[in-house]
Scaffold this motif. Structure first.
Motif, mmCIF file in Angstrom:
data_model
loop_
_atom_site.group_PDB
_atom_site.id
_atom_site.type_symbol
_atom_site.label_atom_id
_atom_site.label_comp_id
_atom_site.label_asym_id
_atom_site.label_seq_id
_atom_site.Cartn_x
_atom_site.Cartn_y
_atom_site.Cartn_z
ATOM 1 N N ASP A 13 0.911 -1.212 0.010
ATOM 2 C CA ASP A 13 -0.059 -0.056 -0.046
ATOM 3 C C ASP A 13 0.920 1.219 -0.122
ATOM 4 O O ASP A 13 0.284 2.273 0.108
ATOM 5 C CB ASP A 13 -0.946 0.016 1.251
ATOM 6 C CG ASP A 13 -0.300 -0.062 2.462
ATOM 7 O OD1 ASP A 13 0.965 0.140 2.461
ATOM 8 O OD2 ASP A 13 -0.888 -0.052 3.565
ATOM 9 N N ALA A 14 2.137 1.097 0.016
ATOM 10 C CA ALA A 14 3.061 2.106 -0.069
ATOM 11 C C ALA A 14 3.008 3.210 1.143
ATOM 12 O O ALA A 14 3.660 4.376 0.985
ATOM 13 C CB ALA A 14 2.832 3.060 -1.387
ATOM 14 N N ARG A 88 -8.036 4.394 -11.092
ATOM 15 C CA ARG A 88 -9.430 4.800 -10.618
ATOM 16 C C ARG A 88 -9.878 3.197 -10.285
ATOM 17 O O ARG A 88 -10.765 3.066 -9.398
ATOM 18 C CB ARG A 88 -10.130 5.461 -11.754
ATOM 19 C CG ARG A 88 -11.711 5.451 -11.326
ATOM 20 C CD ARG A 88 -12.394 6.772 -11.767
ATOM 21 N NE ARG A 88 -11.682 7.902 -11.240
ATOM 22 C CZ ARG A 88 -12.018 9.002 -11.526
ATOM 23 N NH1 ARG A 88 -12.831 9.083 -12.732
ATOM 24 N NH2 ARG A 88 -11.648 10.162 -11.052
ATOM 25 N N LEU A 89 -9.540 2.289 -11.141
ATOM 26 C CA LEU A 89 -10.407 1.035 -11.028
ATOM 27 C C LEU A 89 -9.979 0.464 -9.600
ATOM 28 O O LEU A 89 -10.763 -0.617 -9.010
ATOM 29 C CB LEU A 89 -9.923 0.086 -12.128
ATOM 30 C CG LEU A 89 -10.719 0.401 -13.452
ATOM 31 C CD1 LEU A 89 -10.101 -0.441 -14.758
ATOM 32 C CD2 LEU A 89 -12.253 0.183 -13.281
ATOM 33 N N LYS A 90 -8.963 0.725 -9.115
ATOM 34 C CA LYS A 90 -8.369 0.184 -7.816
ATOM 35 C C LYS A 90 -9.556 0.219 -6.853
ATOM 36 O O LYS A 90 -9.334 -0.594 -5.833
ATOM 37 C CB LYS A 90 -7.095 0.650 -7.485
ATOM 38 C CG LYS A 90 -5.932 0.042 -8.388
ATOM 39 C CD LYS A 90 -4.543 0.777 -7.939
ATOM 40 C CE LYS A 90 -3.546 0.362 -8.846
ATOM 41 N NZ LYS A 90 -2.181 0.812 -8.494
#
Length: 110
Positions: A13-14, A88-90
């Motif tokens: 998740d950085a 955006r799809l994430k």
């Protein structure tokens, strides 16, 4: 062509640094840093906002502090729009892959 062996290891998740960055083997490129910041800001906005994807780079370009000559270093919209759509799809829920997936959803009352 520059070759830099600097690395940093982040969690998926950085949000967490697993291995701190190593030293760079070149001097920093301030224009590339601005371009990277532009791209990262656009990706973050694509992930977190409902603003139309086509508007995000335009809005960020207005905010960007690049000089006229440096704008040529930015990627074209057509080369990065799919990247922003993938970001955006994430945050979208996964679609069912079969009819049986739909019956499982109905069974659990979702």
């Amino acid at each position: 062509m520059k070759s830099c062996n600097s690395i940093i290891v982040l969690a998926r998740d950085a949000s967490t640094v697993i291995h701190p960055p190593t030293d760079h083997s070149h001097i920093p490129d301030p224009i590339q840093a601005k371009v990277d910041e532009f791209n990262n800001t656009c990706k973050k906005r694509a992930r977190e906002e409902t603003t139309p994807i086509s508007q995000i780079p335009k809005q960020e370009l207005v905010k960007c502090s690049l000089k006229h000559n440096d704008i040529s270093f930015l990627p074209s919209y057509s080369s990065i729009d799919s990247l922003f759509y993938r970001e955006r799809l994430k945050n979208y829920p996964k679609l069912p892959k079969s009819v049986s997936d739909l019956t499982l959803i109905g069974k659990w009352g979702y």
